[in-house]
Write a protein that holds these residues in place. Sequence first.
Motif, mmCIF file in Angstrom:
data_model
loop_
_atom_site.group_PDB
_atom_site.id
_atom_site.type_symbol
_atom_site.label_atom_id
_atom_site.label_comp_id
_atom_site.label_asym_id
_atom_site.label_seq_id
_atom_site.Cartn_x
_atom_site.Cartn_y
_atom_site.Cartn_z
ATOM 1 N N GLY A 1 -72.296 24.247 -65.985
ATOM 2 C CA GLY A 1 -72.148 23.836 -64.600
ATOM 3 C C GLY A 1 -71.103 24.639 -63.863
ATOM 4 O O GLY A 1 -70.757 24.308 -62.724
ATOM 5 N N PRO B 1 -78.195 18.385 -64.566
ATOM 6 C CA PRO B 1 -77.940 17.763 -65.871
ATOM 7 C C PRO B 1 -79.033 18.019 -66.907
ATOM 8 O O PRO B 1 -78.792 17.890 -68.119
ATOM 9 C CB PRO B 1 -77.853 16.265 -65.528
ATOM 10 C CG PRO B 1 -77.424 16.224 -64.107
ATOM 11 C CD PRO B 1 -78.136 17.391 -63.471
ATOM 12 N N VAL C 1 -73.169 18.867 -65.491
ATOM 13 C CA VAL C 1 -73.094 17.984 -64.329
ATOM 14 C C VAL C 1 -73.010 18.840 -63.074
ATOM 15 O O VAL C 1 -72.533 19.977 -63.120
ATOM 16 C CB VAL C 1 -71.868 17.039 -64.386
ATOM 17 C CG1 VAL C 1 -72.008 16.055 -65.525
ATOM 18 C CG2 VAL C 1 -70.575 17.833 -64.495
ATOM 19 N N PRO D 1 -78.402 16.863 -58.302
ATOM 20 C CA PRO D 1 -77.910 15.917 -59.316
ATOM 21 C C PRO D 1 -78.953 15.557 -60.366
ATOM 22 O O PRO D 1 -78.617 15.034 -61.427
ATOM 23 C CB PRO D 1 -77.521 14.678 -58.488
ATOM 24 C CG PRO D 1 -77.356 15.170 -57.093
ATOM 25 C CD PRO D 1 -78.353 16.274 -56.947
ATOM 26 N N ASP E 1 -70.972 18.979 -60.136
ATOM 27 C CA ASP E 1 -69.700 18.420 -59.707
ATOM 28 C C ASP E 1 -69.458 18.702 -58.232
ATOM 29 O O ASP E 1 -69.368 19.852 -57.814
ATOM 30 C CB ASP E 1 -68.569 19.037 -60.553
ATOM 31 C CG ASP E 1 -67.234 18.373 -60.287
ATOM 32 O OD1 ASP E 1 -67.221 17.259 -59.754
ATOM 33 O OD2 ASP E 1 -66.188 18.985 -60.605
#
Length: 353
Positions: free
Chosen positions: A184, A95, A246, A91, A248
């Motif tokens: 992503g 990004p 991101v 995480p 996900d």
Amino acid sequence: MEHTKTVRLANWGNYPSAEVELSSPDSREALREQVLQAERLIARGNGRCYGDAALSPRVVSMLKFNRLIEFDAENGIVSCEAGLLLSELLPLVVPQGWFFHVTPGIKSITVGGAIASDVHGKNHPEKGCFSDWLLDFSLMQADGSVVYCSKSENADLFWLTCGGMGWTGIVLEARFQLMRLASGNMRQRNVKAGNLAGLLAAFDAHRDWPYAAAWVDCTAGGAHFGRGAVFFARHAEAENAKEALVFDEKPKRNVPFYAPGWFLNPLSIRLHNYFFHKAADKPDHSVTLDRYFYPLDAVQNWNRFYGRRGFIQYQCCIPENAALEGLSELLHRIKSSSDTPFLTVLKRHGARN
């Protein structure tokens, strides 16, 4: 010993288990004390390995050594303690436009475990193992001393530690290089094959796809012997300049208790393989990073499906020019035995580093 307790310990396969003295030091000084007082000791990460790895009369947990020391977002270099999980990094780095060059099929492993096992992923022919992107690390040896290891300094110890399963000492901190990421998502292609020869031909026909892993139906026989599907993928390009990166993750399902011993049997395994083969028939499509790289992480505690007796994982590597003959012999031996594999995975490997 301080911080030490006697526990029954097993790895992810729940077999074998052993009664061990487990310590969880929270400082380098406490860790050195454990090392100096124990005649035999091995470091343990998050316990996601199989078999008897990281089992010893004395085991030291490294999970409290989980500090992120520095993330160089401009150059994609992570510096961290050995107990940090890959899942804790994702995480943060995704990004910022970075991903791992090499990652195994689960993300809940420690950086120290990735080094000790020198993990590989679905892109070994192109990217090799974790050690190919490891810059350096510090190692606590049996006498409590700490040495710095890289590919140019203490290089022999560097390579002995990578894949050394903890025999050379305890990794304390490490630095490794990440790869640039534009999106992503992944572009995935599923190729079904009716038999083993077709499965190997699919690998050969898609060598330009950087990621590949196959599922093999070990229960099929006759004309369908060795059937399966290969799941190829490559990183997607950004759909537009403003696409937000991101990582996900979908909510995880959980197996709350151990399945009864009869749950996995030849019939249920055959049914699982049948429906898995049917579901693999899907055109090119887009999937998230998490779904392609870490499908097993979608179900927490999935090892409980095997019951309290646990399971054994077997791995081997066969030269590519003998793959059809060697794998055929292996699958025939499996089919003639009383054991039925629930999940069989096949990957191509490249040259050794």
